[in-house]
Motif scaffolding. Structure first.
Motif, PDB file in Angstrom:
ATOM      1  N   GLU A 128       0.817  -1.210   0.000  1.00 26.90           N
ATOM      2  CA  GLU A 128       0.000   0.000   0.000  1.00 26.90           C
ATOM      3  C   GLU A 128       0.852   1.261   0.000  1.00 26.90           C
ATOM      4  O   GLU A 128       1.744   1.419   0.838  1.00 26.90           O
ATOM      5  N   PRO A 129       0.616   2.188  -0.930  1.00 18.43           N
ATOM      6  CA  PRO A 129       1.408   3.425  -0.958  1.00 18.43           C
ATOM      7  C   PRO A 129       1.112   4.294   0.248  1.00 18.43           C
ATOM      8  O   PRO A 129       0.023   4.262   0.825  1.00 18.43           O
ATOM      9  N   LEU A 130       2.096   5.078   0.641  1.00 19.97           N
ATOM     10  CA  LEU A 130       1.990   5.943   1.803  1.00 19.97           C
ATOM     11  C   LEU A 130       1.893   7.404   1.388  1.00 19.97           C
ATOM     12  O   LEU A 130       2.409   7.804   0.339  1.00 19.97           O
ATOM     13  N   ARG A 131       1.271   8.199   2.243  1.00 19.42           N
ATOM     14  CA  ARG A 131       1.243   9.651   2.080  1.00 19.42           C
ATOM     15  C   ARG A 131       2.243  10.207   3.091  1.00 19.42           C
ATOM     16  O   ARG A 131       2.008  10.144   4.303  1.00 19.42           O
ATOM     17  N   ILE A 132       3.347  10.755   2.584  1.00 11.62           N
ATOM     18  CA  ILE A 132       4.497  11.106   3.416  1.00 11.62           C
ATOM     19  C   ILE A 132       4.702  12.616   3.399  1.00 11.62           C
ATOM     20  O   ILE A 132       4.784  13.228   2.332  1.00 11.62           O
ATOM     21  N   GLY A 133       4.808  13.210   4.592  1.00 13.76           N
ATOM     22  CA  GLY A 133       5.159  14.623   4.697  1.00 13.76           C
ATOM     23  C   GLY A 133       6.583  14.758   5.180  1.00 13.76           C
ATOM     24  O   GLY A 133       6.915  14.293   6.275  1.00 13.76           O
ATOM     25  N   LEU A 134       7.446  15.354   4.361  1.00 14.53           N
ATOM     26  CA  LEU A 134       8.833  15.611   4.728  1.00 14.53           C
ATOM     27  C   LEU A 134       8.953  17.083   5.091  1.00 14.53           C
ATOM     28  O   LEU A 134       8.707  17.955   4.246  1.00 14.53           O
ATOM     29  N   VAL A 135       9.313  17.376   6.331  1.00 23.14           N
ATOM     30  CA  VAL A 135       9.300  18.749   6.840  1.00 23.14           C
ATOM     31  C   VAL A 135      10.724  19.294   6.892  1.00 23.14           C
ATOM     32  O   VAL A 135      11.609  18.702   7.509  1.00 23.14           O
ATOM     33  N   SER A 136      10.938  20.429   6.221  1.00 18.99           N
ATOM     34  CA  SER A 136      12.257  21.063   6.161  1.00 18.99           C
ATOM     35  C   SER A 136      12.065  22.565   6.312  1.00 18.99           C
ATOM     36  O   SER A 136      12.050  23.304   5.328  1.00 18.99           O
ATOM     37  N   GLN A 195       3.165   8.952  -2.304  1.00 19.59           N
ATOM     38  CA  GLN A 195       2.882  10.369  -2.513  1.00 19.59           C
ATOM     39  C   GLN A 195       3.647  11.165  -1.463  1.00 19.59           C
ATOM     40  O   GLN A 195       3.455  10.953  -0.259  1.00 19.59           O
ATOM     41  N   VAL A 196       4.486  12.081  -1.922  1.00 16.34           N
ATOM     42  CA  VAL A 196       5.388  12.791  -1.018  1.00 16.34           C
ATOM     43  C   VAL A 196       5.165  14.289  -1.139  1.00 16.34           C
ATOM     44  O   VAL A 196       5.104  14.833  -2.244  1.00 16.34           O
ATOM     45  N   GLU A 197       5.025  14.939   0.017  1.00 17.66           N
ATOM     46  CA  GLU A 197       5.012  16.400   0.068  1.00 17.66           C
ATOM     47  C   GLU A 197       6.189  16.863   0.909  1.00 17.66           C
ATOM     48  O   GLU A 197       6.398  16.366   2.024  1.00 17.66           O
ATOM     49  N   LEU A 223      -2.367  21.305   6.423  1.00 17.20           N
ATOM     50  CA  LEU A 223      -1.995  20.455   5.292  1.00 17.20           C
ATOM     51  C   LEU A 223      -2.332  18.991   5.567  1.00 17.20           C
ATOM     52  O   LEU A 223      -2.732  18.624   6.650  1.00 17.20           O
ATOM     53  N   GLY A 224      -2.117  18.181   4.546  1.00 14.86           N
ATOM     54  CA  GLY A 224      -2.336  16.745   4.677  1.00 14.86           C
ATOM     55  C   GLY A 224      -3.567  16.283   3.933  1.00 14.86           C
ATOM     56  O   GLY A 224      -4.080  17.007   3.069  1.00 14.86           O
ATOM     57  N   PRO A 225      -4.053  15.071   4.237  1.00 19.53           N
ATOM     58  CA  PRO A 225      -3.616  14.172   5.314  1.00 19.53           C
ATOM     59  C   PRO A 225      -2.311  13.435   4.967  1.00 19.53           C
ATOM     60  O   PRO A 225      -1.970  13.280   3.798  1.00 19.53           O
ATOM     61  N   TYR A 226      -1.627  12.998   6.017  1.00 22.72           N
ATOM     62  CA  TYR A 226      -0.404  12.218   5.876  1.00 22.72           C
ATOM     63  C   TYR A 226      -0.509  10.952   6.720  1.00 22.72           C
ATOM     64  O   TYR A 226      -1.190  10.924   7.748  1.00 22.72           O
ATOM     65  N   ASP A 227       0.204   9.926   6.291  1.00 25.16           N
ATOM     66  CA  ASP A 227       0.342   8.721   7.103  1.00 25.16           C
ATOM     67  C   ASP A 227       1.487   8.857   8.092  1.00 25.16           C
ATOM     68  O   ASP A 227       1.465   8.232   9.158  1.00 25.16           O
ATOM     69  N   VAL A 228       2.483   9.652   7.734  1.00 25.45           N
ATOM     70  CA  VAL A 228       3.655   9.838   8.590  1.00 25.45           C
ATOM     71  C   VAL A 228       4.252  11.207   8.307  1.00 25.45           C
ATOM     72  O   VAL A 228       4.216  11.684   7.162  1.00 25.45           O
ATOM     73  N   LEU A 229       4.753  11.861   9.351  1.00 23.04           N
ATOM     74  CA  LEU A 229       5.514  13.105   9.198  1.00 23.04           C
ATOM     75  C   LEU A 229       6.968  12.815   9.549  1.00 23.04           C
ATOM     76  O   LEU A 229       7.258  12.250  10.605  1.00 23.04           O
ATOM     77  N   HIS A 230       7.871  13.224   8.656  1.00 19.92           N
ATOM     78  CA  HIS A 230       9.305  12.995   8.848  1.00 19.92           C
ATOM     79  C   HIS A 230       9.990  14.356   8.826  1.00 19.92           C
ATOM     80  O   HIS A 230      10.038  15.028   7.793  1.00 19.92           O
ATOM     81  N   SER A 231      10.518  14.772   9.984  1.00 17.39           N
ATOM     82  CA  SER A 231      11.120  16.093  10.118  1.00 17.39           C
ATOM     83  C   SER A 231      12.625  16.035   9.937  1.00 17.39           C
ATOM     84  O   SER A 231      13.281  15.093  10.393  1.00 17.39           O
TER      85      SER A 231
END
Length: 400
Positions: free
Chosen positions: A6-14, A48-50, A102-110
């Motif tokens: 299953e693909p993930l919705r990923i938020g990469l925070v910078s 899907q990556v933001e 923002l979102g939705p996301y499955d995980v936030l990666h800072s």
């Protein structure tokens, strides 16, 4: 390559620096390269990556597509202009407010502590995992600083300790960084995952057979121009090489916003060693231009006082060039001492000069280091790095 799960919705925070900017300019460095390439490789795996960053120009849109599957979003937090890195803690709260929309996301990666302090509460409110990457970790107030290491604001060590202990996972790039997370921040070893960066071997590649070398050999040091990167050692080392064998030193990178008159200091140092005509500052380079510069070099120098990994060293190896690096942090892992390059415990310019001169004058030795370096780099792709990240995400989501 796409994932079969299953693909993930990923938020990469910078928060403080945009992975869409060119590495080598201002505060844009290895972290930007890692975030951008991992994002693209995760998208190639079907996710899907933001990437979420702070708006630093009034002309930046709300969002832009970098590649299919990767969206770069700009949040208004503080003035829409470049701001020195050390001032970004003032923008954490407004950035968090924008992130909540923002979102939705499955995980936030800072990425970096500014981002984590902003994103962790958002992840907790939504009941999703928070993953933290530091890229650099501040020394405690009572810890002696390495030469060139700047003291940090009082809030950073506390923020980093909190993130190391409360995030669902901490992703580091090397065993050296993992040890720092454990000993300096009190992070749990069972929640700390090593995911090395990769390198694009199609961009950073060796020169073809029969390629012409520069008439005067040159060595390259590619880094933000700041004391922490130890560029003074590179200058002194080149100055210590005999005139007949002496290469040109090419310094590629922009001055850090907090570096003051360091560029002028380096120019004066070169003049004092009588090599002002052998030290060239070429400014920040695009990835393609940097790769071209590496391919023609006799060696890549990484004299940093501190590196969590040392991506430039890996890029030098991928380019089929011997690497001479300081024994600092993750550089011991990026460079295989005696095989892909030389890792020096000493910061004596004479020791560095001797190693560089050997590479310049012993073709068999240099060729062996170059070939082994390329082979080492080929095993470290961005796809492999993204697969490691995906494994971490699925584990904290309970889907592995």
């Amino acid at each position: 390559m796409s994932t079969t799960t299953e693909p993930l919705r990923i938020g990469l925070v910078s928060l403080h620096t945009s992975p869409g900017d060119e590495p080598g300019s201002g505060e844009v460095g290895g972290m930007n390269v890692v975030v951008r390439h991992q994002a693209e490789a995760l998208a190639d795996r079907g996710h899907q990556v933001e990437i979420i960053t702070r708006r630093s120009s009034p002309t930046q849109p709300d969002s832009v597509s970098l590649v299919p599957g990767v969206c770069l979003r700009f949040l208004s937090a503080g003035p829409a202009q470049p701001v020195p890195k050390g001032e970004h803690d003032a923008f954490i709260e407004p950035f968090r407010a924008g992130l909540e929309e923002l979102g939705p996301y499955d995980v936030l990666h800072s990425h970096h502590w500014f981002s984590g302090v902003a994103a962790l509460p958002v992840a907790r409110e939504r009941g999703i995992p928070h993953v933290q990457s530091f890229h650099s970790i501040a020394a405690e107030s009572d810890t002696p600083l390495s030469e060139g290491e700047r003291p940090e604001s009082a809030g950073r060590p506390a923020g980093e300790r909190m993130l190391a202990r409360e995030s669902d996972a901490v992703v580091v790039v090397s065993s050296a960084e993992a040890a720092t997370v454990r000993t300096r921040l009190g992070g749990d070893e069972s929640r700390t995952w090593i995911v090395p960066p990769g390198v694009d071997g199609s961009v950073f590649r060796p020169a073809g057979a029969g390629a012409r070398r520069a008439e005067t050999p040159y060595v390259v040091a590619a880094a933000r121009v700041q004391p922490l990167k130890g560029l003074d050692l590179a200058i002194e080392a080149v100055g210590g090489i005999g005139r007949e064998a002496r290469p040109t030193l090419v310094i590629a990178g922009d001055a850090s916003s907090e570096a003051g008159d360091y560029v002028d200091e380096l120019r004066r140092l070169a003049a004092a060693h009588g090599i002002a005509d052998r030290v060239t500052f070429v400014g920040p380079q695009s990835r393609a231009d940097l790769a071209f510069l590496f391919r023609g070099a006799a060696a890549v120098l990484v004299p940093s006082h501190s590196e969590t990994y040392g991506l430039v060293a890996l890029e030098g190896s991928a380019s089929g060039v011997p690497v001479v690096a300081a024994a600092a942090g993750g550089l011991r892992e990026a460079v295989v001492d005696g095989e892909t390059g030389v890792v020096l415990e000493s910061r004596d310019p004479g020791d560095w000069a001797a190693e560089i001169e050997r590479i310049l004058t012993d073709d068999t030795y240099a060729a062996g280091l170059a070939a082994a370096g390329r082979e080492h780099a080929e095993r470290l792709s961005w796809e492999r790095s993204a697969a490691g990240l995906e494994d971490v995400y699925r584990r904290v989501l309970g889907r592995s």
